[in-house]
Design a protein around this motif. Structure first.
Motif, mmCIF file in Angstrom:
data_model
loop_
_atom_site.group_PDB
_atom_site.id
_atom_site.type_symbol
_atom_site.label_atom_id
_atom_site.label_comp_id
_atom_site.label_asym_id
_atom_site.label_seq_id
_atom_site.Cartn_x
_atom_site.Cartn_y
_atom_site.Cartn_z
ATOM 1 N N LEU A 58 0.468 -1.504 0.185
ATOM 2 C CA LEU A 58 0.431 0.200 -0.056
ATOM 3 C C LEU A 58 0.388 1.757 0.103
ATOM 4 O O LEU A 58 1.686 1.361 0.981
ATOM 5 N N THR B 168 1.424 -7.130 12.067
ATOM 6 C CA THR B 168 0.122 -6.783 11.073
ATOM 7 C C THR B 168 0.793 -6.776 9.382
ATOM 8 O O THR B 168 0.162 -6.594 8.709
ATOM 9 N N LYS C 277 0.018 -10.024 8.678
ATOM 10 C CA LYS C 277 -1.706 -9.845 7.915
ATOM 11 C C LYS C 277 -1.565 -9.329 6.115
ATOM 12 O O LYS C 277 -2.315 -10.021 5.272
ATOM 13 N N TYR C 278 -1.725 -7.913 6.056
ATOM 14 C CA TYR C 278 -1.195 -6.978 4.827
ATOM 15 C C TYR C 278 -0.598 -7.008 4.352
ATOM 16 O O TYR C 278 -0.751 -6.172 3.013
ATOM 17 N N TYR D 286 -1.200 -0.279 8.167
ATOM 18 C CA TYR D 286 -2.013 -0.242 8.331
ATOM 19 C C TYR D 286 -2.675 -0.318 9.712
ATOM 20 O O TYR D 286 -3.661 -1.456 10.048
ATOM 21 N N ASP D 287 -2.459 0.276 10.458
ATOM 22 C CA ASP D 287 -3.047 0.302 11.502
ATOM 23 C C ASP D 287 -4.082 0.795 11.313
ATOM 24 O O ASP D 287 -5.215 0.254 12.301
ATOM 25 N N ALA E 121 -6.927 0.106 8.915
ATOM 26 C CA ALA E 121 -7.436 0.014 8.616
ATOM 27 C C ALA E 121 -7.870 -1.658 9.762
ATOM 28 O O ALA E 121 -8.706 -2.429 10.215
ATOM 29 N N GLU E 122 -7.349 -2.420 10.554
ATOM 30 C CA GLU E 122 -6.925 -2.632 11.376
ATOM 31 C C GLU E 122 -7.901 -2.746 12.919
ATOM 32 O O GLU E 122 -8.382 -3.698 13.265
#
Lengths: 800, 234
Positions: free
Chosen positions: A437, A714, A717-718, B53-54, B56-57
């Motif tokens: 991202l 994290t 997972k992402y 991504y925090d 979104a998480e």
């Protein structure tokens, strides 16, 4: 180059003759790279510096001429003293200064403005110097760089960082010559490739190794205990040896063992011989005191750990005692070299096995030393995390061109095979975070300027990057102090994880004294003296080395013999008993025992893969047990075996050990494991994703930091393809995880697994019950334990 | 998934294993310290580029909790955004997700010390909010009762025979509840910190989050903790 007459005179005045290897170093002073392999006491450092002294003496222009890099701060100070003496006595106009983390700010600023002829420093301080904008000016005119104890540096990421630093230096100072000084190693050409600017040649000079060491097992008259470490049973015999020698170094493998041994040695020391203790957990003042006393010849013995492995010339050491299995023959040989620094006199050493298994390992190691069969694991390519740090540090010094930086980095030995794709990935990580991202386009750390060069977006970031330089990532440590009412003296440091297990009233050993844990105040562990009490716990971590593959193989080969005339009777009998009750492990088979003990079911796997790999094996097997609902509770590993305990019996260990299953488990397990997370944390700190917690910068109130575990989860997972996860997987093949050795073991065994079921603990498994470093399994069993404990605590507090 | 049920000033509450607090009778779900946009704020300041991504998480976890409880009211107990700039420029998609969550529900934003108030988002913006017997605010105030707050990110440490566990937790006594942080990248304050010690009564409990909510005394009983689970820990 010829030796100047002043030097000849100075040598002659002392009745010294120059060693052939010192002469050879002068003869080849112009070589682009030279590696000198010489035993301790062979005048190695002087050999390294002679060409420098000769060159400056001949043409004393101001400016930096030679950079000397050592792995130890203490060593730079020591070398400085040793070097200044001949320089002053010969009246040479040479300025020598050292620069380490201890150098004052004023002094450092002055060094940057007006560098000395010879600067003595460490890899970390060099990385810092290179990150300054004025690095080209500081190093202008530099001719030679001397890397001392390069064999030690090459074993860690500090060496990779240093070689990247030298690649930078070679660009700043064309014609820079490199010299490496090394103790005996198993593969000199590999070390030469590591040192030289790729593809420059590197000549290897080998000094006369001197006479073979005088080495034996210490005869204590008594059998070592069945289990445990530390060798305290041998204290009377050790005291006897101390009394018969001038100065004895007593090496231990861990700090905890050194502490326990020292305490008991002191209690048994009726003649009040001056003995001291030295290890990395003691306060700096305490260590310096010991070092000074030793240098002054005031001590008869020092109980120590790897903290005394390197460097400093301790003068009168005439005996080295190694307590506990040596683990690695090369390091044993280097340690033995600590005794008798006089050239051409044999070093004298005694081995003290701490338990019966270690008797076997000691005998195997003695054979290896006699055959000069050194071990060592091959060095892989330079790690990615260090490269990421180097890119950031380069940016801190100023804008750079990607092509030029790539070309420069591939001249560093460890990175000679670096692909452009990998370099670009590391550059992208440093610039944008490298996430799938693309979230930080506005806030990139490095930005491409219109001229195509890369530069910091925010120049203030340079400061943070500099603060984070270095490749040593230590566990969080807490200071230990006596309670203010009792003097408040600093005793040393302990790992935070160890401190967290302490309850007020617990006692432990530090610096040879038993202390009582009183509480934690403002991140300081407060203790009081607790004389005469047996310590409840003495387990704070120190470095744990894994027994080398070569030494493990020797042991397994010994097991094949019908009997063991080389072993003491007690140990031979023990092995015979194991053969009788169960069987002995073999090199091409895998022995797995199961037995109940104290209400738990146990499974013991004799993989002989070294401590770290056995630890990983424990994690993988317990994970598979968890999946099979066998309720594993925990495990402990040594260099030769892993012992797992749980609520249910394992009836078919073969199913847990098949290699495909383990490989699959390894891949899955990367997702959520404590050791992997530790590996990740180390790489994340080095690569600059997480700022290290510097002393004095620790948050006391609410922590602004968050755990690296959350970042790991994290990413898994992402963004499972992220560069740092890739680097973590690479690191996991070696070091703490060492999956590479499990693979090698499984390939050797090829499914030949012998399962032995016994009604009780077997002779070979017994020592594992007293091992420290038990690892809990965080599975269903843990939730059961939490529930039980919570219920009990609530009831005790009257809240249920 | 097991919650821990208790009452505060007569209101029956559930401490959920995720760290959210549910008051079923009133249909109120409370969450504290979401810290949306934290990674972005650190990057903006020129620091480390954390995995982005925090947000979104955190939103994924919040969505799951809302789907499970179907609350009529959501109250965010402050520090919902890591700073004002974060509230103005959430990562792409995050604002839409928030707006979808808010649709058809009452949403109360309590102001925190990081975010005086996310002015651009709909919902009610308050310094504190009273509902029935309870008061919801960001920082607990000494002497108050029937109070629900966040701010401190309490984290309990538990030592089981040498095995050490640290988990975000609720703190609860007869006067108040302090919620753990719900946001992904949030550190914690140990429950033995003086400020928490002063706020919480002698009988306070800590409710661990995790696979299920587990209540424990906030302060262990006096004297050394017994170690009944010898041999099971590191």
């Amino acid at each position: 180059m010829l030796m100047p007459e002043t030097f000849e005179g100075w040598f002659a005045a002392r009745g010294w003759t120059i060693h052939p290897h010192q002469r050879a170093m002068l003869d080849r002073a112009g070589a682009p790279a030279l590696l000198l392999i010489a035993p301790t006491g062979g005048g190695k450092t002087l050999a390294g510096f002679l060409p420098t002294l000769a060159e400056i003496a001949k043409d004393p222009v101001p400016g930096l001429h030679t950079l000397y890099i050592s792995p130890l701060k203490a060593l730079t100070a020591d070398i400085g003293r040793n070097l200044r003496r001949p320089v002053e006595e010969m009246g040479l106009p040479i300025r020598i200064e050292d620069r380490t983390g201890d150098t004052t700010r004023t002094q450092r600023r002055r060094q940057r403005a007006d560098p000395p002829h010879i600067l003595l420093t460490t890899p970390e301080s060099l990385a810092l110097l290179l990150s300054y904008e004025d690095a080209p000016r500081i190093f202008a005119g530099l001719k030679r760089v001397i890397v001392d104890e390069i064999h030690a540096l090459a074993e860690s990421k500090r060496g990779d960082q240093l070689m990247l630093g030298l690649s930078r230096l070679s660009s700043l100072c064309p014609g820079l010559r490199r010299v490496g000084l090394s103790a005996t190693v198993e593969d000199p050409p590999a070390l030469a490739r590591f040192l030289a600017r790729h593809p420059d040649p590197c000549e290897i000079l080998t000094a006369d190794p001197g006479p073979a060491p005088d080495i034996a097992m210490l005869d204590t008259g008594a059998a070592p205990p069945w289990a445990g470490g530390g060798g305290r049973y041998a204290i009377p015999a050790v005291l006897d040896q101390i009394a018969r020698h001038r100065t004895t170094l007593i090496f231990h493998n861990t700090r905890a063992q050194a502490e326990l041994f020292f305490r008991d040695l002191w209690l048994a020391n009726e003649d009040a011989l001056p003995v001291a203790i030295h290890h990395g957990s003691l306060s700096r003042e305490a260590r310096e005191k010991v070092e000074q006393a030793m240098a002054a010849g005031a001590l008869r013995a020092v109980v120590c750990t790897g903290s005394l492995d390197l460097g400093i010339d301790w003068g009168d050491v005439d005996l080295v005692i190694q307590v506990g299995a040596p683990k690695n023959v090369k390091r044993l040989v280097q340690r033995i070299g600590r005794a008798n620094h006089r050239y051409n006199a044999p070093s004298k050493a005694l081995l003290v096995p701490a338990n019966r298994f270690e008797v076997v390992e000691c005998v195997a190691a003695l054979q290896a030393v006699r055959e000069n069969d050194l071990d060592g694991e091959a060095r892989g390519p330079g790690p990615g995390d260090v490269l990421c740090q180097h890119i950031l540090a380069t940016a801190a010094a100023g804008p750079f061109e990607a092509d030029a930086l790539f070309a420069e980095i591939t001249t560093a030995g460890p990175y000679a095979g670096l692909t452009r794709a990998r370099f670009d990935a590391c550059l992208d990580f440093a610039a944008t975070g490298g996430y799938a991202l693309r979230a930080y386009d506005r806030w990139q750390r490095l930005k491409r300027q219109p001229d195509g060069r890369w530069a910091l977006r925010d120049p203030r970031a340079a400061q943070a990057i500099r603060m984070n330089l270095g490749t040593i990532v230590e566990e969080e440590k807490l200071k230990v102090r006596l309670k203010p009412a009792r003097g408040g003296a600093a005793l040393g440091e302990i790992e935070e994880a160890f401190a967290a297990t302490l309850t007020p009233g617990d006692s432990f050993l530090i610096g040879g004294q038993v202390v009582r844990y009183e509480g934690l105040r403002e991140m300081v562990v407060e203790v009081s003296r607790s004389p005469g009490r047996e310590p409840k716990i003495a387990v704070f971590a120190g470095t744990k080395f894994a027994t080398s593959t070569r030494l493990s193989d020797r042991i397994l080969t010994m097991f094949r013999a019908p009997d063991w005339p080389d072993l003491p009777a007690h140990t031979a009998e023990w092995l015979a008993m194991q053969r009788d009750v169960s069987r002995l492990p073999e090199r091409d088979r895998l022995l797995v025992e199961t037995f109940p003990h104290e209400g738990r079911q146990h499974l013991c796997i004799y993989g002989f893969a070294g401590r770290n790999a056995q630890q990983t094996l424990g994690l993988l097997v317990t994970q598979r047990m968890e999946a099979a609902e066998l309720a594993p509770l925990g495990f402990v590993s040594t260099d030769y075996a892993t012992l797992i305990w749980g609520l249910d019996e394992v009836t078919a260990p073969q199913d847990l050990m098949d290699s495909n299953g383990l490989r699959t488990a390894f891949d899955e397990w990367l997702a959520g494991n404590a050791v992997m997370k530790r590996t990740f944390r180390t790489s994340a700190v080095i690569a600059g994703l997480i700022e290290r917690n510097l002393p004095g910068r620790r948050k006391t109130g609410r922590q602004a930091t968050f755990s690296s575990d959350i970042l790991y989860d994290t990413l898994m997972k992402y963004d499972p393809g992220h560069l740092l996860l890739e680097i973590t997987r690479e690191e996991a093949m070696k070091g703490l995880v060492d999956f590479g050795r499990i693979e090698a073991m499984l390939a050797r065994v090829r499914g030949r697994i012998d399962h032995v079921r016994r009604p009780r603990v077997t002779p070979l498994a017994a020592p594992l019950f007293l091992e420290a470093g038990r690892i809990p399994v965080q599975g269903a069993a843990e939730q059961r334990l939490i529930d039980a404990a919570a219920e009990r605590l609530m009831a005790e507090a009257g809240l249920a | 998934m097991t919650a821990h049920a208790f009452t505060l000033s007569g209101a029956p509450l559930s401490a959920l294993p995720t760290g959210a607090l549910y008051w079923a009778e009133a249909g109120v779900l409370a969450v504290a310290d979401l810290h949306l946009g934290k990674a972005e704020r650190l990057a903006r300041r020129g620091g480390a580029l954390l995995p982005p991504y925090d947000t979104a998480e955190t939103l994924t976890r919040l969505e799951a909790e809302i789907a499970r409880c179907a609350p009529r009211t959501i109250v965010c107990l402050g520090d919902s955004f890591d700073d004002d700039a974060a509230a103005r420029a959430l990562p792409p998609g995050a604002e839409d997700r928030l707006l979808r969550l808010m649709a058809g529900r009452r949403w109360v934003w309590i102001a925190g010390n990081h975010d005086p108030g996310p002015v651009t988002l709909p919902g009610t913006h308050l310094a504190e909010w009273r509902e029935g017997p309870l008061t919801f605010r960001h920082i607990a105030q000494p002497g108050e009762t029937a109070e629900i707050s966040g701010h401190y990110h309490p984290k309990a440490r538990l030592s089981l025979g040498g095995r050490r566990i640290a988990r975000p937790c609720f703190l609860a006594d007869a006067a108040r509840v302090i919620l753990p942080a719900f946001g992904a990248y949030t550190g914690g304050l140990a429950t033995d910190a003086p400020v928490l010690d002063a706020l919480m009564g002698q009988e306070a409990i800590a409710i661990l989050t995790g696979a299920r909510a587990v209540p424990l005394p906030m302060r262990p009983a006096q004297g050394p903790t017994p170690r009944p689970l010898r041999g099971d820990g590191g």
